[in-house]
Design a protein around this motif. Structure first.
Motif, PDB file in Angstrom:
ATOM      1  N   PHE A  28      13.529 -12.791  17.949  1.00  0.00           N
ATOM      2  CA  PHE A  28      12.277 -12.578  17.230  1.00  0.00           C
ATOM      3  C   PHE A  28      11.554 -13.896  17.067  1.00  0.00           C
ATOM      4  O   PHE A  28      12.160 -14.959  17.069  1.00  0.00           O
ATOM      5  CB  PHE A  28      12.436 -11.867  15.883  1.00  0.00           C
ATOM      6  N   THR A  29      10.245 -13.806  16.970  1.00  0.00           N
ATOM      7  CA  THR A  29       9.391 -14.955  16.691  1.00  0.00           C
ATOM      8  C   THR A  29       8.666 -14.663  15.384  1.00  0.00           C
ATOM      9  O   THR A  29       8.028 -13.635  15.243  1.00  0.00           O
ATOM     10  CB  THR A  29       8.373 -15.181  17.825  1.00  0.00           C
ATOM     11  N   GLU A  30       8.789 -15.576  14.443  1.00  0.00           N
ATOM     12  CA  GLU A  30       8.157 -15.418  13.133  1.00  0.00           C
ATOM     13  C   GLU A  30       7.078 -16.485  12.996  1.00  0.00           C
ATOM     14  O   GLU A  30       7.334 -17.671  13.208  1.00  0.00           O
ATOM     15  CB  GLU A  30       9.200 -15.549  12.027  1.00  0.00           C
ATOM     16  N   THR A  31       5.866 -16.063  12.664  1.00  0.00           N
ATOM     17  CA  THR A  31       4.758 -17.003  12.464  1.00  0.00           C
ATOM     18  C   THR A  31       4.448 -17.108  10.978  1.00  0.00           C
ATOM     19  O   THR A  31       4.742 -16.206  10.199  1.00  0.00           O
ATOM     20  CB  THR A  31       3.495 -16.544  13.211  1.00  0.00           C
ATOM     21  N   GLY A  32       3.854 -18.214  10.596  1.00  0.00           N
ATOM     22  CA  GLY A  32       3.380 -18.379   9.229  1.00  0.00           C
ATOM     23  C   GLY A  32       4.452 -18.628   8.189  1.00  0.00           C
ATOM     24  O   GLY A  32       4.214 -18.415   7.000  1.00  0.00           O
ATOM     25  N   LEU A  33       5.629 -19.084   8.594  1.00  0.00           N
ATOM     26  CA  LEU A  33       6.670 -19.370   7.605  1.00  0.00           C
ATOM     27  C   LEU A  33       6.332 -20.642   6.834  1.00  0.00           C
ATOM     28  O   LEU A  33       5.937 -21.645   7.424  1.00  0.00           O
ATOM     29  CB  LEU A  33       8.027 -19.551   8.287  1.00  0.00           C
ATOM     30  N   ALA A  34       6.509 -20.593   5.548  1.00  0.00           N
ATOM     31  CA  ALA A  34       6.309 -21.772   4.708  1.00  0.00           C
ATOM     32  C   ALA A  34       7.494 -22.711   4.864  1.00  0.00           C
ATOM     33  O   ALA A  34       8.576 -22.311   5.309  1.00  0.00           O
ATOM     34  CB  ALA A  34       6.189 -21.347   3.246  1.00  0.00           C
ATOM     35  N   ALA A  35       7.302 -23.960   4.491  1.00  0.00           N
ATOM     36  CA  ALA A  35       8.417 -24.899   4.481  1.00  0.00           C
ATOM     37  C   ALA A  35       9.490 -24.369   3.541  1.00  0.00           C
ATOM     38  O   ALA A  35       9.186 -23.791   2.494  1.00  0.00           O
ATOM     39  CB  ALA A  35       7.936 -26.274   4.023  1.00  0.00           C
ATOM     40  N   GLY A  36      10.750 -24.550   3.918  1.00  0.00           N
ATOM     41  CA  GLY A  36      11.845 -24.090   3.074  1.00  0.00           C
ATOM     42  C   GLY A  36      13.109 -23.884   3.871  1.00  0.00           C
ATOM     43  O   GLY A  36      13.204 -24.249   5.040  1.00  0.00           O
ATOM     44  N   THR A  37      14.078 -23.278   3.224  1.00  0.00           N
ATOM     45  CA  THR A  37      15.359 -22.984   3.853  1.00  0.00           C
ATOM     46  C   THR A  37      15.447 -21.494   4.133  1.00  0.00           C
ATOM     47  O   THR A  37      15.112 -20.675   3.274  1.00  0.00           O
ATOM     48  CB  THR A  37      16.520 -23.435   2.958  1.00  0.00           C
ATOM     49  N   TYR A  38      15.891 -21.164   5.333  1.00  0.00           N
ATOM     50  CA  TYR A  38      16.037 -19.778   5.772  1.00  0.00           C
ATOM     51  C   TYR A  38      17.441 -19.584   6.317  1.00  0.00           C
ATOM     52  O   TYR A  38      18.110 -20.552   6.690  1.00  0.00           O
ATOM     53  CB  TYR A  38      14.994 -19.451   6.855  1.00  0.00           C
ATOM     54  N   TYR A  39      17.873 -18.341   6.371  1.00  0.00           N
ATOM     55  CA  TYR A  39      19.200 -18.008   6.875  1.00  0.00           C
ATOM     56  C   TYR A  39      19.087 -16.910   7.920  1.00  0.00           C
ATOM     57  O   TYR A  39      18.445 -15.887   7.678  1.00  0.00           O
ATOM     58  CB  TYR A  39      20.118 -17.566   5.737  1.00  0.00           C
ATOM     59  N   VAL A  40      19.718 -17.131   9.074  1.00  0.00           N
ATOM     60  CA  VAL A  40      19.767 -16.143  10.138  1.00  0.00           C
ATOM     61  C   VAL A  40      21.172 -15.560  10.152  1.00  0.00           C
ATOM     62  O   VAL A  40      22.156 -16.293  10.231  1.00  0.00           O
ATOM     63  CB  VAL A  40      19.445 -16.767  11.510  1.00  0.00           C
ATOM     64  N   ALA A  41      21.251 -14.230  10.072  1.00  0.00           N
ATOM     65  CA  ALA A  41      22.528 -13.518  10.146  1.00  0.00           C
ATOM     66  C   ALA A  41      22.611 -12.841  11.503  1.00  0.00           C
ATOM     67  O   ALA A  41      21.637 -12.252  11.970  1.00  0.00           O
ATOM     68  CB  ALA A  41      22.614 -12.474   9.037  1.00  0.00           C
ATOM     69  N   LEU A  78      16.705 -12.218   9.416  1.00  0.00           N
ATOM     70  CA  LEU A  78      16.216 -13.442   8.793  1.00  0.00           C
ATOM     71  C   LEU A  78      16.017 -13.216   7.300  1.00  0.00           C
ATOM     72  O   LEU A  78      15.401 -12.227   6.888  1.00  0.00           O
ATOM     73  CB  LEU A  78      14.881 -13.859   9.439  1.00  0.00           C
ATOM     74  N   TYR A  79      16.545 -14.153   6.503  1.00  0.00           N
ATOM     75  CA  TYR A  79      16.405 -14.124   5.041  1.00  0.00           C
ATOM     76  C   TYR A  79      15.807 -15.436   4.567  1.00  0.00           C
ATOM     77  O   TYR A  79      16.037 -16.487   5.167  1.00  0.00           O
ATOM     78  CB  TYR A  79      17.772 -13.959   4.367  1.00  0.00           C
ATOM     79  N   ASP A  80      15.075 -15.382   3.438  1.00  0.00           N
ATOM     80  CA  ASP A  80      14.601 -16.626   2.847  1.00  0.00           C
ATOM     81  C   ASP A  80      15.684 -17.189   1.928  1.00  0.00           C
ATOM     82  O   ASP A  80      16.767 -16.616   1.792  1.00  0.00           O
ATOM     83  CB  ASP A  80      13.250 -16.444   2.136  1.00  0.00           C
ATOM     84  N   ALA A  81      15.410 -18.315   1.279  1.00  0.00           N
ATOM     85  CA  ALA A  81      16.405 -19.011   0.467  1.00  0.00           C
ATOM     86  C   ALA A  81      16.836 -18.224  -0.768  1.00  0.00           C
ATOM     87  O   ALA A  81      17.898 -18.492  -1.331  1.00  0.00           O
ATOM     88  CB  ALA A  81      15.876 -20.380   0.045  1.00  0.00           C
ATOM     89  N   THR A  82      16.038 -17.264  -1.189  1.00  0.00           N
ATOM     90  CA  THR A  82      16.405 -16.466  -2.371  1.00  0.00           C
ATOM     91  C   THR A  82      17.205 -15.228  -1.994  1.00  0.00           C
ATOM     92  O   THR A  82      17.604 -14.468  -2.864  1.00  0.00           O
ATOM     93  CB  THR A  82      15.151 -16.023  -3.149  1.00  0.00           C
ATOM     94  N   GLY A  83      17.401 -15.007  -0.704  1.00  0.00           N
ATOM     95  CA  GLY A  83      18.142 -13.832  -0.249  1.00  0.00           C
ATOM     96  C   GLY A  83      17.263 -12.646   0.055  1.00  0.00           C
ATOM     97  O   GLY A  83      17.753 -11.540   0.268  1.00  0.00           O
TER      98      GLY A  83
END
Length: 144
Positions: free
Chosen positions: A106-119, A80-85
């Protein structure tokens, strides 16, 4: 040809993008309510693609996001990556919870609103800390 399946589950309880290129994705999941479940299955040839990317546009309203490759017909690894890489986390086998080995979860908690990328790719993927850098036996990609 192998297949890879992505499943994203959102459980209820100003992104900034650098001028770097974002990954070329096979699907986009828009998560704007909980609970929400979305999935996609794509053809996958690890000798050619190496890594498959899915974009997740997330409104931040859920307690957690769960991503897995259950339904894939080979040993997977996901990151998992955030929008900035920036790298957030990865998983090889979901054996910590007695889950879906050899697929990944995986389960990720506490993610802020935004764009993410799953590889996702075949087992033995190396995830770099920045710039969407992902390396497999077949290829190195910077998300393009």
């Amino acid at each position: 040809m192998k297949k890879i399946t992505f499943l994203l589950m959102a459980i209820f309880m100003t992104f900034w993008l650098l001028f770097s290129q974002t990954p070329t994705t096979v699907a986009t999941f828009n998560v704007s309510s909980c609970p929400d479940t979305q999935s996609t299955t794509v053809a996958y040839d690890d000798a050619i693609e190496g890594v498959v990317w899915v974009e997740v546009v997330y409104d931040g309203s859920c307690f957690s996001l769960t991503t897995d490759t259950e339904g894939s017909d080979f040993d997977t690894e996901i990151g998992l990556y955030d929008a900035t890489g920036a790298f957030i986390r990865s998983n090889d086998d979901d054996d910590d919870t007695g889950g879906i080995t050899p697929q990944s979860l995986f389960t990720e908690t506490g993610l802020a609103a935004g764009t993410y990328y799953v590889a996702a790719g075949v087992f033995n993927v190396a995830y770099g800390a920045t710039d969407f850098n992902v390396t497999t036996a077949a290829t190195t990609t910077a998300g393009v």
